[in-house]
Design a protein around this motif. Structure first.
Motif, mmCIF file in Angstrom:
data_model
loop_
_atom_site.group_PDB
_atom_site.id
_atom_site.type_symbol
_atom_site.label_atom_id
_atom_site.label_comp_id
_atom_site.label_asym_id
_atom_site.label_seq_id
_atom_site.Cartn_x
_atom_site.Cartn_y
_atom_site.Cartn_z
ATOM 1 N N PHE A 134 0.830 -1.201 0.000
ATOM 2 C CA PHE A 134 0.000 0.000 0.000
ATOM 3 C C PHE A 134 0.868 1.256 0.000
ATOM 4 O O PHE A 134 0.563 2.241 -0.675
ATOM 5 N N SER A 135 1.969 1.224 0.739
ATOM 6 C CA SER A 135 2.838 2.398 0.870
ATOM 7 C C SER A 135 3.586 2.717 -0.413
ATOM 8 O O SER A 135 3.771 3.890 -0.754
ATOM 9 N N ILE A 136 4.016 1.662 -1.127
ATOM 10 C CA ILE A 136 4.849 1.897 -2.312
ATOM 11 C C ILE A 136 4.090 1.668 -3.620
ATOM 12 O O ILE A 136 4.582 2.029 -4.692
ATOM 13 N N GLY A 137 2.909 1.041 -3.548
ATOM 14 C CA GLY A 137 2.097 0.860 -4.746
ATOM 15 C C GLY A 137 2.576 -0.209 -5.695
ATOM 16 O O GLY A 137 2.268 -0.160 -6.880
ATOM 17 N N SER A 138 3.299 -1.207 -5.190
ATOM 18 C CA SER A 138 3.822 -2.243 -6.091
ATOM 19 C C SER A 138 3.857 -3.595 -5.395
ATOM 20 O O SER A 138 4.622 -3.790 -4.440
ATOM 21 N N SER A 139 3.040 -4.521 -5.867
ATOM 22 C CA SER A 139 3.054 -5.883 -5.325
ATOM 23 C C SER A 139 4.342 -6.602 -5.726
ATOM 24 O O SER A 139 4.906 -7.364 -4.938
#
Length: 479
Positions: A134-139
């Motif tokens: 959620f914080s970095i936007g990348s799974s």
């Protein structure tokens, strides 16, 4: 992110080249048969059945009247759509190798073994992965960094690797779906003309239900797993790590740089490249690796000799050159998807889906099903969002549904399910980054299984689907 790709619709197809629904099913069934027989029955690497599929669909295109230049254009469109994923794959392989050599991943394993125990490990892994994604936007970045370390921690705690990977991927995709920094979240909102935060809000309930159920199951699995740590294993792993790497706080610099840039809003690719340079720099300055050897790790990976076989196995990486197997699978799958799209197969099937819809709930469920099918056929989550997102917009207007219903459907079913498919870019990446085959972690990738099921349940039950008057809808299709 912006998308220049415009999917083919039935109106774009020349009448003499437009396949019927029955004819369009032929290449789809052939692809399913090739992949099923080649991989499941014969045990071949996916490259081979993918090649068979490409040849078959190309021959099908020639039968419809497409020339070789047309087919090349289709392949090029598919590769262009997945270019970002390919570049990220290259970079992640290099990043994992440099972070191992820098001591970043070994330090995460060392301190994680100090803080966690088998009982709480799985739900904590899922929750931490969700927060980071959620914080970095990348799974993908979350799994390629935090996930790799968690596999090592789980091994030390006696937790089966498929369970660990399933928990981490579940958290990574759940957090990614709710992040305003995520490329797929922005893409789903963009192609459906939905304001970003309206899209995120519409996804919130389904995501919370699916992820909440997953965490509960992981907690139950943790209770069953607890107490199974072999005597002395944790001490053995920590001793091997501390004896091989400098585990001071400085080794977390690559982690801080990468996540800091991601949180600040930099795109995934330059953020990961910065992480590679930070890893190489840390290897040189903290671990004492020479300049040339540090960049050789970037290319060829790591083969540490820590004195513990388990640790050696966990920290062995392939570097940039080790990505060849993965990259070639994704290239072949993207080429296949491009051909299926260019020849109108996907457009005809999508059009048939729109004609068969009889209710708003059925439309939402059908949209989700089409996203999963497109994932399987094109091996690219972007296509699973873009194709139904653009082709079904008018139908949602006809049913009086807001655009955020469409955006929710394509992302709830399209984004997380790719990691369940062995030849999909997501499945290939997760398996290669964690060292656990897709079909082994898939039963424990609970969020990927639950997210579309929750969407279908909500759609068919009418919950969360603010349709136009249902009595009018029933009356319209009564006959």
């Amino acid at each position: 992110m912006t998308v220049d790709f415009t999917p083919t619709t039935v109106d774009d197809l020349e009448p003499e080249r437009r396949p019927s629904v029955t004819l369009a099913l032929v290449p789809v069934l052939a692809v399913v048969a090739f992949l099923g027989i080649g991989s499941a029955v014969l045990g071949l690497d996916p490259h081979v059945p993918l090649l068979w599929s490409i040849v078959f669909v190309a021959a099908f295109g020639r039968y419809l009247g497409y020339g070789w230049p047309d087919l090349y254009d289709g392949i090029a469109d598919g590769l262009l759509m997945g270019l970002q994923a390919l570049l990220i794959l290259f970079t992640i392989y290099a990043l994992i190798a440099t972070w191992v050599d820098a001591g970043t991943i070994p330090a995460m394993m060392y301190y994680g073994l100090e803080l966690l125990n088998p009982t709480v490990f799985l739900p904590v892994a899922a929750l931490l992965a969700a927060v980071v994604a959620f914080s970095i936007g990348s799974s993908w970045t979350t799994v390629g960094t935090l996930g790799v370390a968690f596999v090592g921690i789980g091994a030390g705690l006696g937790v089966p690797a498929p369970m660990t990977v399933g928990a981490v991927i579940s958290g990574a995709y759940a957090g990614d779906k709710q992040s305003p920094l995520s490329d797929t979240t922005n893409l789903a909102a963009g192609v459906t003309n939905t304001p970003l935060y309206d899209h995120i809000h519409r996804m919130r309930t389904g995501t919370a239900v699916a992820f909440g159920l997953a965490v509960v199951v992981f907690a139950a699995l943790g209770l069953r797993t607890g107490g199974q740590i072999p005597v002395g294993r944790v001490a053995e792993i920590q001793t091997a790590l501390a004896g091989t790497y400098d585990l001071s706080l400085l080794v977390f610099v690559p982690l801080v740089v990468t996540f800091g840039l991601a949180i600040y809003g930099y795109p995934a690719l330059p953020t990961l490249v910065a992480g590679v340079f930070a890893g190489v720099g840390t290897s040189i300055l903290v671990q004492g690796t020479g300049f040339v050897p540090a960049w050789e790790v970037f290319m060829s990976g790591t083969a540490p000799e820590t004195g513990a076989d388990l640790v050696n196995e966990l920290l062995a990486t392939g570097g940039l050159t080790g990505s060849a197997w993965t990259i070639t699978v994704v290239v072949a799958a993207l080429a296949l998807g491009g051909l299926l799209e260019y020849t109108g197969v996907l457009a005809v099937l999508a059009h048939r889906l729109s004609q068969g819809v009889r209710s708003s709930g059925g439309l939402v469920a059908g949209t989700g099903a089409s996203a999963i099918l497109i994932n399987a056929l094109t091996a690219q989550q972007y296509m699973s969002i873009v194709l139904p997102g653009l082709t079904l917009r008018n139908l949602y207007d006809e049913f009086g549904l807001d655009s955020d219903e469409l955006s929710r459907a394509v992302e709830a079913a399209g984004t997380p399910t790719g990691a369940l498919i062995p030849w999909h870019a997501g499945g290939v990446f997760m398996a290669s980054a964690t060292g656990v085959p897709t079909l082994e972690y898939a039963p424990f990738y609970l969020f990927g299984l639950l997210s579309p099921l929750v969407l279908f349940a909500m759609a068919l039950s009418g919950r969360g689907v603010p349709a136009r008057d249902r009595a009018t809808e029933r009356a319209q299709y009564a006959d």
